[in-house]
Enzyme design. Structure first.
Site, mmCIF file in Angstrom:
data_model
loop_
_atom_site.group_PDB
_atom_site.id
_atom_site.type_symbol
_atom_site.label_atom_id
_atom_site.label_comp_id
_atom_site.label_asym_id
_atom_site.label_seq_id
_atom_site.Cartn_x
_atom_site.Cartn_y
_atom_site.Cartn_z
ATOM 1 N N SER A 137 20.743 -26.615 -18.565
ATOM 2 C CA SER A 137 20.368 -27.129 -17.248
ATOM 3 C C SER A 137 19.541 -28.396 -17.377
ATOM 4 O O SER A 137 18.766 -28.564 -18.333
ATOM 5 C CB SER A 137 19.565 -26.058 -16.502
ATOM 6 O OG SER A 137 18.927 -26.599 -15.364
ATOM 7 N N TYR A 163 12.851 -20.284 -15.193
ATOM 8 C CA TYR A 163 14.268 -20.516 -15.466
ATOM 9 C C TYR A 163 14.423 -21.681 -16.443
ATOM 10 O O TYR A 163 15.121 -21.579 -17.460
ATOM 11 C CB TYR A 163 15.008 -20.808 -14.166
ATOM 12 C CG TYR A 163 16.384 -21.391 -14.366
ATOM 13 C CD1 TYR A 163 17.433 -20.594 -14.822
ATOM 14 C CD2 TYR A 163 16.649 -22.731 -14.108
ATOM 15 C CE1 TYR A 163 18.704 -21.115 -15.015
ATOM 16 C CE2 TYR A 163 17.912 -23.271 -14.293
ATOM 17 C CZ TYR A 163 18.924 -22.460 -14.749
ATOM 18 O OH TYR A 163 20.181 -22.985 -14.947
ATOM 19 N N LYS A 167 15.892 -21.702 -20.476
ATOM 20 C CA LYS A 167 16.960 -22.563 -20.994
ATOM 21 C C LYS A 167 16.453 -23.412 -22.167
ATOM 22 O O LYS A 167 17.148 -23.594 -23.176
ATOM 23 C CB LYS A 167 17.503 -23.465 -19.875
ATOM 24 C CG LYS A 167 18.272 -22.737 -18.793
ATOM 25 C CD LYS A 167 19.571 -22.148 -19.313
ATOM 26 C CE LYS A 167 20.420 -21.560 -18.210
ATOM 27 N NZ LYS A 167 21.679 -20.969 -18.708
#
Length: 356
Positions: A137, A163, A167
């Site tokens: 991402s 999040y 990643k």
């Protein structure tokens, strides 16, 4: 019977939004696709049937897709899938992805995203499958230090949510793995903002519960499923005060994964390479709302509310490395993104839930 190694690709999280759309160009390119998904964010089918997105893909392609309802946290079950097939490559989509939610339940995000990835990598290693495309991402860049964002931009600094951190940690694990074992070849794809739907309108983003992303929320307001859109902040230093993002058509993104798989099969260089996938253009929330209103012919009611934790003002990429390294570039416009989303939402006002 084992399939030909050069043509069989495993998709973890393949019943989700990005995964299900990626199956189509993979099949069109001659690959056989096997999907592993725990259906935490995908529409389940009737008892004993495949999830709805997979059956839709089968209808669109005319090809059967092998599906396993398996959680990456269950290593034994994952290993059993690898025992049944001879994979040439894995595309790793599986993971939790709601930015706001990750700020409230970070341990869940680390367990599912990081531990699940480690389990997958251990099973891959045990079965000597060492080619991986990882769904990362643009959030790993944190608050952008310069725009457009190139792959040379620092990662891991001032990350805004759990999040993004998950990643970033997985990317680090992949780099360490490739450094320790030169047989591994990994392409890390840093997505910007995937939106849109298959042009047929028969496959699209079908989030469970309240959408976490802008486009599906706009579509649900336009179709009448939700009364109003909340716009998180109008006091950013942007063209109109609302957040600016690099929106990328889902089919462009899907095709980017096929390019990555092909590169892994033909590339003699091993190691981990990170690549931006985006259009290189930024659009504000209000610009997206305006375009969607134009293509749908519907007024999109919205209200301005406070900023959302974990958001930055602007984020858009320099995608030139993807063109140089993968031979890939985004072709579809914001208008096409909105048109295809609207076609999907018009055909399925309640998403796939009514088809079960």
């Amino acid at each position: 019977m084992n399939t030909t190694k050069s043509q069989c690709v495993l998709l973890t999280g393949g019943a989700g939004y990005v995964g299900s759309h990626t199956i189509i160009p993979l099949i069109e390119s001659g690959y056989e696709v096997v999907v592993l998904d725990n259906l935490s964010n995908a529409c389940k089918g009737l008892e004993g049937q495949k999830p709805v997105p997979i059956t839709k893909v089968e209808e669109l392609t005319g090809k059967e897709v092998t599906f396993y309802n398996v959680d990456l946290l269950n290593s034994n079950s994952v290993s059993e899938v690898f025992d049944k097939h001879d994979f040439c490559c894995v595309i790793h989509f599986a993971g939790l992805k709601a930015v706001g939610e990750s700020c409230h339940i970070p341990l869940t995000y680390y367990r599912v995203n990081v531990s699940g990835s480690i389990n997958l990598l251990e099973v891959m290693k045990a079965h000597n499958v060492k080619k991986l495309v990882f769904s990362s991402s643009s959030t790993v860049y944190g608050e952008p230090q310069f725009l457009p964002i190139t792959e040379a931009h620092s990662v891991g600094n001032n990350l805004l949510n759990g999040y993004a951190k998950s990643k970033y940690y997985i990317e680090g694990i992949l780099q360490d793995l490739c450094n320790s074992d030169k047989d591994w070849s990994v392409i890390i794809l840093r997505y910007f903002n995937p939106v849109g739907a298959h042009p047929s309108g028969n496959l699209g983003e079908d989030p469970t519960g309240i959408p976490n992303n802008l486009m599906p929320f706009v579509a649900q307001v336009a179709v009448g499923s939700r009364p109003c859109l909340q716009v998180f902040g109008n006091d950013y230093d942007t063209v109109d005060g609302t957040g600016v993002r690099d929106y990328l058509h889902i089919m462009d993104l899907a095709e980017g994964h096929v390019s990555a798989v092909k590169k892994l099969q033909t590339n003699n260089k091993n190691g981990a390479v990170a690549i931006n996938l985006g259009t290189g253009n930024g659009y504000s929330v209000l610009q997206v709302i305006d375009m969607f209103s134009q293509v749908s012919g519907r007024k999109i009611p919205y209200e301005i509310v406070g900023r959302r934790q974990g958001d930055c003002a602007s984020s858009y990429c320099d995608a030139s490395f993807a063109k140089d390294y993968l031979g890939w570039e985004a072709k579809r416009t914001l208008k096409e993104m909105c048109q295809d989303t609207w076609k999907w939402q018009s055909l399925y006002p309640q998403g796939f839930s009514t088809l079960k």
